[in-house]
Scaffold this motif. Structure first.
Motif, PDB file in Angstrom:
ATOM      1  N   LEU A  30      40.509  95.378  -9.871  1.00 16.19           N
ATOM      2  CA  LEU A  30      39.938  96.690  -9.549  1.00 16.19           C
ATOM      3  C   LEU A  30      38.891  96.536  -8.428  1.00 16.19           C
ATOM      4  O   LEU A  30      38.871  97.307  -7.460  1.00 16.19           O
ATOM      5  CB  LEU A  30      39.322  97.277 -10.817  1.00 16.19           C
ATOM      6  CG  LEU A  30      38.739  98.681 -10.750  1.00 16.19           C
ATOM      7  CD1 LEU A  30      38.868  99.353 -12.124  1.00 16.19           C
ATOM      8  CD2 LEU A  30      37.277  98.700 -10.334  1.00 16.19           C
ATOM      9  N   ALA A  31      38.047  95.505  -8.586  1.00 17.70           N
ATOM     10  CA  ALA A  31      37.029  95.273  -7.548  1.00 17.70           C
ATOM     11  C   ALA A  31      37.694  94.973  -6.206  1.00 17.70           C
ATOM     12  O   ALA A  31      37.232  95.431  -5.152  1.00 17.70           O
ATOM     13  CB  ALA A  31      36.120  94.118  -7.964  1.00 17.70           C
ATOM     14  N   ALA A  32      38.802  94.214  -6.243  1.00 17.47           N
ATOM     15  CA  ALA A  32      39.512  93.900  -4.987  1.00 17.47           C
ATOM     16  C   ALA A  32      40.079  95.177  -4.369  1.00 17.47           C
ATOM     17  O   ALA A  32      40.037  95.361  -3.143  1.00 17.47           O
ATOM     18  CB  ALA A  32      40.633  92.896  -5.262  1.00 17.47           C
ATOM     19  N   THR A  33      40.581  96.074  -5.221  1.00 19.88           N
ATOM     20  CA  THR A  33      41.152  97.329  -4.718  1.00 19.88           C
ATOM     21  C   THR A  33      40.075  98.171  -4.034  1.00 19.88           C
ATOM     22  O   THR A  33      40.289  98.695  -2.926  1.00 19.88           O
ATOM     23  CB  THR A  33      41.772  98.133  -5.889  1.00 19.88           C
ATOM     24  OG1 THR A  33      42.618  97.276  -6.641  1.00 19.88           O
ATOM     25  CG2 THR A  33      42.558  99.322  -5.384  1.00 19.88           C
ATOM     26  N   LEU A  34      38.934  98.309  -4.719  1.00 21.11           N
ATOM     27  CA  LEU A  34      37.859  99.113  -4.130  1.00 21.11           C
ATOM     28  C   LEU A  34      37.406  98.507  -2.806  1.00 21.11           C
ATOM     29  O   LEU A  34      37.174  99.201  -1.822  1.00 21.11           O
ATOM     30  CB  LEU A  34      36.664  99.200  -5.097  1.00 21.11           C
ATOM     31  CG  LEU A  34      36.940  99.874  -6.447  1.00 21.11           C
ATOM     32  CD1 LEU A  34      35.681  99.890  -7.311  1.00 21.11           C
ATOM     33  CD2 LEU A  34      37.466 101.301  -6.245  1.00 21.11           C
ATOM     34  N   ARG A  35      37.333  97.187  -2.821  1.00 28.41           N
ATOM     35  CA  ARG A  35      36.869  96.486  -1.623  1.00 28.41           C
ATOM     36  C   ARG A  35      37.833  96.686  -0.454  1.00 28.41           C
ATOM     37  O   ARG A  35      37.425  96.956   0.666  1.00 28.41           O
ATOM     38  CB  ARG A  35      36.754  94.999  -1.983  1.00 28.41           C
ATOM     39  CG  ARG A  35      36.221  94.123  -0.910  1.00 28.41           C
ATOM     40  CD  ARG A  35      34.719  94.298  -0.846  1.00 28.41           C
ATOM     41  NE  ARG A  35      34.218  93.588   0.288  1.00 28.41           N
ATOM     42  CZ  ARG A  35      33.097  92.887   0.296  1.00 28.41           C
ATOM     43  NH1 ARG A  35      32.335  92.839  -0.767  1.00 28.41           N
ATOM     44  NH2 ARG A  35      32.690  92.285   1.373  1.00 28.41           N
ATOM     45  N   LEU A  36      39.124  96.562  -0.726  1.00 24.49           N
ATOM     46  CA  LEU A  36      40.097  96.764   0.349  1.00 24.49           C
ATOM     47  C   LEU A  36      40.015  98.196   0.873  1.00 24.49           C
ATOM     48  O   LEU A  36      40.090  98.426   2.083  1.00 24.49           O
ATOM     49  CB  LEU A  36      41.522  96.460  -0.138  1.00 24.49           C
ATOM     50  CG  LEU A  36      42.533  96.443   0.998  1.00 24.49           C
ATOM     51  CD1 LEU A  36      42.443  95.145   1.802  1.00 24.49           C
ATOM     52  CD2 LEU A  36      43.954  96.637   0.500  1.00 24.49           C
ATOM     53  N   GLY A  37      39.834  99.128  -0.062  1.00 22.10           N
ATOM     54  CA  GLY A  37      39.670 100.528   0.358  1.00 22.10           C
ATOM     55  C   GLY A  37      38.482 100.678   1.296  1.00 22.10           C
ATOM     56  O   GLY A  37      38.554 101.387   2.301  1.00 22.10           O
ATOM     57  N   HIS A  38      37.381  99.977   0.985  1.00 21.95           N
ATOM     58  CA  HIS A  38      36.206 100.057   1.870  1.00 21.95           C
ATOM     59  C   HIS A  38      36.478  99.406   3.213  1.00 21.95           C
ATOM     60  O   HIS A  38      36.024  99.879   4.246  1.00 21.95           O
ATOM     61  CB  HIS A  38      34.990  99.379   1.208  1.00 21.95           C
ATOM     62  CG  HIS A  38      34.552 100.055  -0.038  1.00 21.95           C
ATOM     63  ND1 HIS A  38      33.851  99.432  -1.041  1.00 21.95           N
ATOM     64  CD2 HIS A  38      34.737 101.321  -0.488  1.00 21.95           C
ATOM     65  CE1 HIS A  38      33.623 100.272  -2.030  1.00 21.95           C
ATOM     66  NE2 HIS A  38      34.155 101.419  -1.716  1.00 21.95           N
ATOM     67  N   HIS A  39      37.232  98.304   3.205  1.00 21.38           N
ATOM     68  CA  HIS A  39      37.579  97.675   4.496  1.00 21.38           C
ATOM     69  C   HIS A  39      38.365  98.665   5.357  1.00 21.38           C
ATOM     70  O   HIS A  39      38.308  98.620   6.574  1.00 21.38           O
ATOM     71  CB  HIS A  39      38.450  96.431   4.280  1.00 21.38           C
ATOM     72  CG  HIS A  39      37.707  95.269   3.696  1.00 21.38           C
ATOM     73  ND1 HIS A  39      38.294  94.045   3.499  1.00 21.38           N
ATOM     74  CD2 HIS A  39      36.437  95.121   3.268  1.00 21.38           C
ATOM     75  CE1 HIS A  39      37.423  93.207   2.971  1.00 21.38           C
ATOM     76  NE2 HIS A  39      36.292  93.833   2.817  1.00 21.38           N
ATOM     77  N   GLY A  40      39.153  99.497   4.674  1.00 21.55           N
ATOM     78  CA  GLY A  40      39.951 100.490   5.406  1.00 21.55           C
ATOM     79  C   GLY A  40      41.380 100.036   5.584  1.00 21.55           C
ATOM     80  O   GLY A  40      41.656  98.833   5.745  1.00 21.55           O
ATOM     81  N   VAL A  41      42.288 100.994   5.486  1.00 29.89           N
ATOM     82  CA  VAL A  41      43.703 100.658   5.682  1.00 29.89           C
ATOM     83  C   VAL A  41      44.319 101.443   6.832  1.00 29.89           C
ATOM     84  O   VAL A  41      45.383 101.107   7.325  1.00 29.89           O
ATOM     85  CB  VAL A  41      44.532 100.874   4.390  1.00 29.89           C
ATOM     86  CG1 VAL A  41      44.078  99.910   3.305  1.00 29.89           C
ATOM     87  CG2 VAL A  41      44.482 102.310   3.893  1.00 29.89           C
ATOM     88  N   ASP A  42      43.637 102.484   7.253  1.00 29.34           N
ATOM     89  CA  ASP A  42      44.172 103.300   8.360  1.00 29.34           C
ATOM     90  C   ASP A  42      43.594 102.787   9.673  1.00 29.34           C
ATOM     91  O   ASP A  42      42.392 102.906   9.915  1.00 29.34           O
ATOM     92  CB  ASP A  42      43.760 104.758   8.127  1.00 29.34           C
ATOM     93  CG  ASP A  42      44.029 105.624   9.345  1.00 29.34           C
ATOM     94  OD1 ASP A  42      44.849 105.209  10.197  1.00 29.34           O
ATOM     95  OD2 ASP A  42      43.421 106.713   9.447  1.00 29.34           O
ATOM     96  N   VAL A  43      44.439 102.186  10.486  1.00 35.90           N
ATOM     97  CA  VAL A  43      43.957 101.733  11.802  1.00 35.90           C
ATOM     98  C   VAL A  43      44.654 102.494  12.930  1.00 35.90           C
ATOM     99  O   VAL A  43      44.595 102.087  14.085  1.00 35.90           O
ATOM    100  CB  VAL A  43      44.109 100.202  11.984  1.00 35.90           C
ATOM    101  CG1 VAL A  43      43.181  99.465  11.065  1.00 35.90           C
ATOM    102  CG2 VAL A  43      45.540  99.746  11.776  1.00 35.90           C
ATOM    103  N   THR A  44      45.314 103.596  12.592  1.00 40.19           N
ATOM    104  CA  THR A  44      45.940 104.389  13.664  1.00 40.19           C
ATOM    105  C   THR A  44      44.835 105.026  14.508  1.00 40.19           C
ATOM    106  O   THR A  44      43.724 105.258  14.037  1.00 40.19           O
ATOM    107  CB  THR A  44      46.812 105.535  13.102  1.00 40.19           C
ATOM    108  OG1 THR A  44      46.016 106.305  12.215  1.00 40.19           O
ATOM    109  CG2 THR A  44      48.045 105.034  12.414  1.00 40.19           C
ATOM    110  N   SER A  45      45.153 105.290  15.738  1.00 41.98           N
ATOM    111  CA  SER A  45      44.216 106.023  16.600  1.00 41.98           C
ATOM    112  C   SER A  45      45.009 106.549  17.786  1.00 41.98           C
ATOM    113  O   SER A  45      46.127 106.114  18.015  1.00 41.98           O
ATOM    114  CB  SER A  45      43.086 105.118  17.084  1.00 41.98           C
ATOM    115  OG  SER A  45      43.601 104.204  18.015  1.00 41.98           O
ATOM    116  N   GLY A  46      44.443 107.446  18.499  1.00 43.66           N
ATOM    117  CA  GLY A  46      45.168 108.018  19.649  1.00 43.66           C
ATOM    118  C   GLY A  46      44.547 107.565  20.955  1.00 43.66           C
ATOM    119  O   GLY A  46      44.015 108.374  21.700  1.00 43.66           O
ATOM    120  N   GLU A  47      44.587 106.262  21.191  1.00 45.44           N
ATOM    121  CA  GLU A  47      44.001 105.749  22.446  1.00 45.44           C
ATOM    122  C   GLU A  47      44.742 106.327  23.648  1.00 45.44           C
ATOM    123  O   GLU A  47      45.951 106.539  23.607  1.00 45.44           O
ATOM    124  CB  GLU A  47      44.095 104.213  22.495  1.00 45.44           C
ATOM    125  CG  GLU A  47      43.422 103.475  21.352  1.00 45.44           C
ATOM    126  CD  GLU A  47      41.925 103.717  21.266  1.00 45.44           C
ATOM    127  OE1 GLU A  47      41.329 104.106  22.279  1.00 45.44           O
ATOM    128  OE2 GLU A  47      41.377 103.537  20.164  1.00 45.44           O
TER     129      GLU A  47
END
Ligand SMILES: Cc1cc2nc3c(=O)[nH]c(=O)nc-3n(C[C@H](O)[C@H](O)[C@H](O)COP(=O)(O)OP(=O)(O)OC[C@H]3O[C@@H](n4cnc5c(N)ncnc54)[C@H](O)[C@@H]3O)c2cc1C
Length: 556
Positions: free
Chosen positions: A528-545
């Motif tokens: 659970l702690a790993a899940t929360l941590r990964l969520g904080h790291h972020g999973v969405d790296v899309t952007s409109g450069e």
């Protein structure tokens, strides 16, 4: 006595691995787990003990190429390190290639195999390289329909007797390109006696000591481009034991994977056999690549785990400012961040392995096949990048010792750096992932999977990450639709971010699902702690450069 720093120690790499054991306990039925656990325990003991010690001692033994004998005869003898010789014997006996072909545990056979590979890999100096290609060749041949080649090679590739065991090369890359293999210059010429012979230069041929190789060549008269290439099978040595019209020019001097004899060689009329017709070689070698890419992903998590296992042990031994590193909040925070990325990568990789196992057992629905096609490049590219970042961080956990060769630590980073390069670079695989979308079927299957993974998640703290995974994936799909409307340059420019977002989203969803199970069944809150941590790291790296601005930023 002067102060000395304690060396890190490894425990049994299976019994000490909470993440793998918990994953297997959830995934496998008790009978299969009971049956394979003794072998996993044995491999874990070897990997954390004798093999690790052997690896540290074997540090200076590099492969050696002897082009000529004392009397001027061309011999091109290549000797590998003692650890490599031992690793080959061990791999054959343990069935590291054989297991999925014996299929004793049905759809779970791939998981059995890759759990062992994961344990084996970081202690055997990248011997996983020839094993990956061997497995890939066995897979490609076994679905080729070429009975003669199957009868000839498969018993060797899947042998458990080291005396019978063969490894295979995968000779694609030429100096014209590894990504752009359509430029392949090697020519296949049909001789008057009906045999095919290959002429050309192969620029990266790893584990040149293999007994056979699958390779690409253009039959004379075929059109230029990838379609005009055919897939050929060759044996490196003739009946007299000498290399069959193959000249090894040199072994490459590489940043890492230094124990792997990667050669530059010329084929000067090597006897070869078409595997499957005389065109579409890239299509016919694809099953091999899917397997070697999966080995890459499994190896990447194996290396992450090794870096973390060593860093964690060291944190308990190393005393700084009057107390062990393991009491220092910022050091713990760093280790926790590494662990979260590793746990996510492990669940992502073994999910792919599960799907491959079910595919080989004939259990996949058509939409799951689309999903599998998409997952293979995504898992490879995501885990390879995570591995380099995590292992780099692991070296820093040792301070200066992490940079000093005789600790054995720098080798981990050097070897990890190959994972994003061979078997397709990150951007090349991201473009491959776009090709795998198959008019939306794969993305629909991925969206459905993410919804299914979130269903068992009921613990309040896990609801947000489970939702975050779905939203990030949906956002990536929206990005793709918008980009497609603006043109191919926009799509290609964002392909890496798109692919990474899919991979990270899926890993978060898989982690959340596992965390719920571990919370309910094992009363363990660490996933659970790993899940929360990964969520904080972020999973969405899309952007409109802006593509135009990126171009001038990159080049001007
Ligand atoms: C240690 C080692 C062992 C190897 N062993 C083998 C082996 O046994 N057999 C074998 O066949 N190969 C082997 N390779 C070669 C490896 O597979 C290739 O190096 C790799 O696929 C990249 O190809 P390349 O070297 O031609 O690089 P390039 O394709 O020239 O790549 C250069 C850069 O261009 C980028 N790029 C390429 N195409 C595109 C595109 N369309 N859009 C955007 N960016 C792009 C890449 O991402 C990369 O950043 C080995 C490589 C290494 C390092």
């Amino acid at each position: 006595m002067p102060f000395t720093q304690p060396a890190p120690q490894l425990a049994n790499q299976y019994t000490d691995d909470r993440v793998l054991r918990s994953y297997l306990a959830r995934t496998l039925c008790a009978g299969v787990l009971r049956q394979i656990e003794p072998q996993l325990t044995e491999m874990g003991e070897l990997a954390g003990g004798p093999l690790y010690g052997f690896q540290l001692e074997d540090r200076f033994n590099l492969p050696l190429h002897t082009p000529w004998d004392a009397w001027g005869n061309r011999i091109d003898r290549v000797e590998v390190s003692p650890l490599w010789r031992a690793a080959e014997q061990l791999a054959a006996r343990q069935g590291l290639v054989a297991i999925p072909y014996e299929r004793a545990n049905g759809a779970w056979s791939r998981l059995h195999q890759f759990a062992l590979v994961y344990l084996f890999t970081a202690s055997t100096d990248v011997y996983n390289c020839p094993l990956a290609m061997t497995d890939g060749a066995a897979c490609a041949l076994s679905i080729s329909g070429n009975k003669a080649l199957m009868q000839r090679a498969l018993p060797h590739l899947t042998a458990r007797d080291p005396g019978q065991f063969w490894t295979s090369g995968q000779w694609m890359t030429e100096s014209t390109g590894g990504s752009d293999v359509g430029l392949t210059e090697t020519v296949a010429r049909k001789h008057g006696d009906g045999t095919w012979r290959l002429y050309g230069r192969k620029w990266f041929t790893s584990a040149v000591t293999s007994q056979m190789a699958l390779t690409l060549a253009r039959p004379e008269g075929n059109p230029a481009g990838a379609k005009g290439l055919a897939l050929f099978y060759l044996e490196t040595r003739g009946a007299d034991g000498r290399l069959d019209h193959i000249v090894v020019h040199r072994l490459k001097d590489k940043l890492g994977t230094r124990k792997v004899p990667t050669a530059e060689l010329t084929l000067e009329g090597t006897l070869a056999f078409p595997v499957h017709g005389l065109s579409d070689g890239v299509k016919h070698i694809a099953p091999m690549l899917n397997i070697t890419r999966t080995w890459n992903s499994v190896s990447a998590i194996g290396y992450m785990r090794r870096g973390i296992a060593l860093a964690r042990d060291y944190a308990k031994r190393r005393v700084v400012f009057g107390e062990p590193l393991s009491n220092k909040p910022s050091h713990l925070d760093t280790l926790a961040g590494m662990q979260a990325e590793f746990e996510a990568a492990l669940h992502l990789t073994f999910f792919l392995v599960e799907v491959i196992g079910r595919d080989e057992a004939g259990e996949l629905a058509p939409e799951e096949k689309d999903l599998l096609r998409l997952l293979t490049p995504i898992v490879k590219l995501a885990t390879a990048k995570q591995c380099v970042a995590v292992v780099s961080e692991a070296l820093e956990c040792f301070g200066g010792a992490g940079y000093v060769e005789d600790t054995g630590l720098p080798m981990l980073l050097r070897d990890s750096q190959v994972f994003p390069i061979w078997e397709g670079t990150t951007n090349v695989l991201a473009l491959d992932a776009l090709r795998a979308l198959n008019s939306g079927a794969a993305l629909d299957a991925l969206g459905k999977l993410l919804r299914e993974l979130s269903q068992p998640v009921t613990e309040a703290r896990l609801l947000a990450p489970a939702r975050q995974a779905q939203e990030a994936c949906a956002k990536a799909v929206r990005w793709l639709e918008g980009a497609a409307a603006q043109g191919n340059d926009i799509v290609e420019a964002g392909a890496r971010r798109f692919a990474l977002t899919l991979g990270r989203s899926l890993s978060l969803a898989l982690l959340a699902r596992h965390a719920q199970w571990a919370f309910d069944v094992e009363r363990d809150e660490r996933p659970l702690a790993a899940t929360l941590r990964l969520g904080h790291h972020g999973v969405d790296v899309t952007s409109g450069e802006d593509v135009g601005m990126s171009r001038s930023l990159a080049l001007d």
